[in-house]
Design an enzyme around this catalytic site. Structure first.
Site, short mmCIF file in Angstrom:
data_model
loop_
_atom_site.label_atom_id
_atom_site.label_comp_id
_atom_site.label_asym_id
_atom_site.label_seq_id
_atom_site.Cartn_x
_atom_site.Cartn_y
_atom_site.Cartn_z
N ASP A 138 -22.72 8.06 65.79
CA ASP A 138 -21.32 8.71 66.00
C ASP A 138 -21.27 9.96 65.12
O ASP A 138 -21.27 10.05 64.06
CB ASP A 138 -20.02 7.95 65.66
N GLU B 181 -23.07 9.76 70.61
CA GLU B 181 -21.64 9.92 71.34
C GLU B 181 -21.72 11.24 72.04
O GLU B 181 -22.21 12.21 71.31
CB GLU B 181 -20.44 9.89 70.40
N ASP C 196 -15.77 5.89 61.84
CA ASP C 196 -17.20 6.10 62.36
C ASP C 196 -18.37 5.17 62.17
O ASP C 196 -19.13 5.15 63.09
CB ASP C 196 -17.56 7.51 61.33
#
EC number: 3.1.21.10
Lengths: 190, 190
Positions: free
Chosen positions: B7, B68, B141
């Site tokens: 992430d 992501e 996260d």
């Protein structure tokens, strides 16, 4: 001082190397536009750009790298790819201990043409005049990369002077504060 | 199959490694949040993230990397940094010949919770249940990185099957077209 200017992009990435002489004299060392195919995997495209940037740093041995700072563009997808391309170039420079500075498009335009709102043609025209280039530079990414390098050469000494002045002012304030405290202590003793 | 989920972010970058077993079983291998100081040079921050990603790839030897996909966020400056952080991780993976796939936040949410509009708490809760994690994961996260790896483990076989089916359909269409042409030729000869 030799600067490597990079106008980042996945489809077209402008590379330009410029030497700064005395005063505002500048001369072009190399310029090219690196392309990666749109149907290629994103990670592979980033590797292509990173490899090319590393080759240029090995070949031209710049002392600093100037990258265009990406802002929101009409196309968000493009902006993200542009940011990533700039990111891998900055990383390659950091791995070589080269300073990397990001300049905004309006800083670059203002440095080269005198106006932060100059259009592509004005920037290209001024870059060609400054560097005494007569043949066409191809896509605007090439001229933009050279403009970034010139912007860095002209702005950097000013930026460093400003930073030094600020550091001196901070130091003076500290000395002043210490003297005030000493005076107050002296006054209290009497 | 072992997947490294990332992430991306400059201030906080979620790292998570997950092993996929038979069916939909998954187990956590490692999870952490990598931080770089906001007052550090951008190129240095990118190097910090790249170095950490390389250490994790060397240590955990994942077979794929799931990052992501960044879209426009309320804060454009943050979005650019996030894109750059994801870009340097993708580059590190490509340099190790690891496949890198980008998944959108809604793909990840849908894969893990069943809804593309799930909130942070729902994603974290589901990730903890799926991976049988009982202690707190810290900032979101961390859970997001694990969710990305799970999403990849569950979606990837489907994506590959779909690609294969599409390739077969294309091949069939080609065969069909060739047969039609042959039949037309035959009919013309009569």
């Amino acid at each position: 001082m030799r600067v490597f200017g990079v106008d980042p992009g996945l489809t077209r990435c402008g590379f330009g190397v410029v030497d700064g002489g005395t005063g505002r004299s500048v001369s072009a060392v190399a310029v090219d536009v690196i392309r990666t195919p749109a149907d290629m995997d994103l990670a592979q495209r980033l590797m292509g750009i990173s490899d090319a940037a590393e080759r240029w740093m090995d070949l031209y041995k710049p002392e600093a790298v100037a990258v265009e700072r990406v802002f929101a563009q009409h196309n968000v997808r493009t902006a993200m790819g542009t940011a990533q391309a700039g990111g891998v170039v900055a990383l390659a420079a950091a791995r070589r201990n080269l300073p990397v500075v990001f300049h905004t498009p309006s800083e670059v335009k203002a440095a080269v043409t005198g106006s932060g709102r100059a259009d592509k043609a004005q920037v290209t025209g001024m870059v060609m005049r400054l560097l005494k280039i007569t043949e066409s530079l191809g896509p605007p990414d090439a001229a933009d990369a050279l403009a970034l390098a010139i912007c860095h050469l002209w702005r950097e000494p000013m930026r460093v002077r400003l930073e030094e002045a600020e550091a001196r002012a901070k130091e003076m304030a500290k000395v002043h504060k210490a003297r005030l405290a000493a005076a107050a202590k002296q006054a209290g003793r009497r």
